[in-house]
Design a protein around this motif. Structure first.
Motif, PDB file in Angstrom:
ATOM      1  N   GLN A 172       1.070  -1.213  -0.128  1.00 39.86           N
ATOM      2  CA  GLN A 172       0.213  -0.131   0.261  1.00 39.86           C
ATOM      3  C   GLN A 172       1.048   1.596   0.312  1.00 39.86           C
ATOM      4  O   GLN A 172       0.575   2.148  -0.409  1.00 39.86           O
ATOM      5  CB  GLN A 172      -1.200  -0.332   1.444  1.00 39.86           C
ATOM      6  CG  GLN A 172      -2.225   1.513   1.253  1.00 39.86           C
ATOM      7  CD  GLN A 172      -3.247   0.873  -0.188  1.00 39.86           C
ATOM      8  OE1 GLN A 172      -3.756  -0.179  -0.318  1.00 39.86           O
ATOM      9  NE2 GLN A 172      -3.170   1.523  -0.509  1.00 39.86           N
ATOM     10  N   GLN A 173       1.625   0.840   0.879  1.00 37.07           N
ATOM     11  CA  GLN A 173       3.079   2.047   0.851  1.00 37.07           C
ATOM     12  C   GLN A 173       3.119   2.672  -0.681  1.00 37.07           C
ATOM     13  O   GLN A 173       4.167   4.046  -1.096  1.00 37.07           O
ATOM     14  CB  GLN A 173       3.988   2.113   1.921  1.00 37.07           C
ATOM     15  CG  GLN A 173       3.542   2.123   3.443  1.00 37.07           C
ATOM     16  CD  GLN A 173       2.756   3.732   4.206  1.00 37.07           C
ATOM     17  OE1 GLN A 173       3.542   4.615   2.872  1.00 37.07           O
ATOM     18  NE2 GLN A 173       2.220   4.308   5.162  1.00 37.07           N
ATOM     19  N   GLN A 175       2.048   2.232  -3.589  1.00 38.42           N
ATOM     20  CA  GLN A 175       0.905   1.848  -4.517  1.00 38.42           C
ATOM     21  C   GLN A 175       0.493   3.687  -3.857  1.00 38.42           C
ATOM     22  O   GLN A 175       0.682   4.328  -5.052  1.00 38.42           O
ATOM     23  CB  GLN A 175      -0.074   1.452  -4.335  1.00 38.42           C
ATOM     24  CG  GLN A 175       0.427  -0.631  -4.641  1.00 38.42           C
ATOM     25  CD  GLN A 175      -1.029  -1.125  -4.380  1.00 38.42           C
ATOM     26  OE1 GLN A 175      -2.337  -0.432  -4.803  1.00 38.42           O
ATOM     27  NE2 GLN A 175      -1.169  -1.807  -3.946  1.00 38.42           N
ATOM     28  N   TRP A 176       0.705   4.138  -2.854  1.00 39.12           N
ATOM     29  CA  TRP A 176       0.747   5.576  -2.567  1.00 39.12           C
ATOM     30  C   TRP A 176       1.860   6.687  -3.590  1.00 39.12           C
ATOM     31  O   TRP A 176       1.312   7.645  -3.707  1.00 39.12           O
ATOM     32  CB  TRP A 176       0.360   5.839  -1.141  1.00 39.12           C
ATOM     33  CG  TRP A 176      -0.793   5.082  -0.573  1.00 39.12           C
ATOM     34  CD1 TRP A 176      -2.240   4.849  -1.213  1.00 39.12           C
ATOM     35  CD2 TRP A 176      -1.131   4.806   0.828  1.00 39.12           C
ATOM     36  NE1 TRP A 176      -2.962   4.850  -0.239  1.00 39.12           N
ATOM     37  CE2 TRP A 176      -2.366   5.113   0.860  1.00 39.12           C
ATOM     38  CE3 TRP A 176      -0.640   4.457   2.081  1.00 39.12           C
ATOM     39  CZ2 TRP A 176      -3.498   4.068   1.827  1.00 39.12           C
ATOM     40  CZ3 TRP A 176      -1.379   4.197   3.049  1.00 39.12           C
ATOM     41  CH2 TRP A 176      -2.113   4.295   3.371  1.00 39.12           C
ATOM     42  N   ASP A 180       0.810   9.538  -6.043  1.00 37.06           N
ATOM     43  CA  ASP A 180       0.801  10.732  -5.058  1.00 37.06           C
ATOM     44  C   ASP A 180       2.245  10.715  -6.668  1.00 37.06           C
ATOM     45  O   ASP A 180       2.013  12.266  -6.895  1.00 37.06           O
ATOM     46  CB  ASP A 180       1.796  10.957  -4.203  1.00 37.06           C
ATOM     47  CG  ASP A 180       1.229  10.487  -2.787  1.00 37.06           C
ATOM     48  OD1 ASP A 180      -0.251  10.744  -2.836  1.00 37.06           O
ATOM     49  OD2 ASP A 180       1.700   9.946  -1.949  1.00 37.06           O
ATOM     50  N   SER A 195      -1.034   0.674  -9.638  1.00 43.39           N
ATOM     51  CA  SER A 195      -0.944  -0.042  -8.884  1.00 43.39           C
ATOM     52  C   SER A 195      -1.351  -1.662  -8.167  1.00 43.39           C
ATOM     53  O   SER A 195      -0.556  -2.611  -8.190  1.00 43.39           O
ATOM     54  CB  SER A 195      -2.880   0.308  -7.930  1.00 43.39           C
ATOM     55  OG  SER A 195      -2.684   1.990  -7.509  1.00 43.39           O
TER      56      SER A 195
END
Length: 220
Positions: A172-173, A175-176, A180, A195
């Motif tokens: 998740q980190q 992908q974020w 961003d 993602s």
């Protein structure tokens, strides 16, 4: 990338540092900073890599999954080893006390006055070789009933959730960080597709992290 240099030494180093909470936190934070910076740098400058952006994203995702996979599996291994060691220590102590009890039974019931707290006159009156044998069998049954077993299986089961949570966290980190970067720089990249690339790359490399540990050290 972690593939550069002495791979086995890198794996052993990450595993050793992971044993300390501060060291583990440093690796995870460092990896997160490195990964997010690497994504932004490569996605905003296509000249840095001679290939499609999908390949860059996949490579970075695999690197993140591999590093944190090694860390998380090392922590899980330590927890399993601690559980097994604790179980063994308890069982060893139990068997030692059991051997002492059977020795006391063999001596006490045949020729020594039995202390009041252990039955006194009652036990002394029925004492004899046969009773001593039965009492010894009773001790054996108590030991079998009280002995711990399955610590490794229980620890493996418990660590599975932690491993899953850790894998989802790094996925998740990463992908974020990619999302961003895409949003901040207005990049023409599909968020969902990016993602998916990262998720698959992290998952593949996560398993590779476990194999890397198995190749470089003895595991529970």
């Amino acid at each position: 990338m972690i593939e550069v240099g002495d791979y086995a030494d890198v794996v052993r180093f990450l595993s050793a540092v992971s044993a300390d909470p501060d060291g583990r936190a440093g690796i995870i934070l460092g990896e997160s900073i490195y990964t997010s910076s690497l994504l932004e740098t490569h996605l905003t400058d296509s000249t840095l890599f001679d290939g499609p952006s999908a390949q860059v994203i996949t490579n970075i995702g695999k690197n993140a999954g591999l590093i944190e996979g090694i860390v998380a599996h090392s922590v899980a291994d330590d927890e399993v080893q601690s559980a097994v060691a604790g179980e063994k220590a308890y069982n060893d102590a139990l068997r030692t006390k059991g051997d002492f009890a059977k020795t006391w039974i063999a001596i006490g019931l045949s020729s020594v006055s039995v202390p009041v707290q252990y039955g006194g006159d009652v036990m002394g009156a029925v004492g004899g070789g046969a009773v001593g044998a039965i009492a010894g069998m009773a001790v054996d049954r108590v030991l079998q009933g009280q002995e711990l077993s399955g610590a490794k299986d229980e620890a493996l089961y418990a660590s599975a959730k932690s491993l899953y949570d850790s894998r989802e966290s790094v996925s998740q980190q990463t992908q974020w960080a990619a999302a961003d970067t895409i949003e901040r720089h207005g990049l023409d990249l599909p968020k969902d597709g990016t993602s998916d690339l990262i998720r698959n790359a992290v998952n593949d490399a996560w398993d590779a992290g476990s194999h890397a540990l198995s190749d470089t050290k003895e595991r529970p």
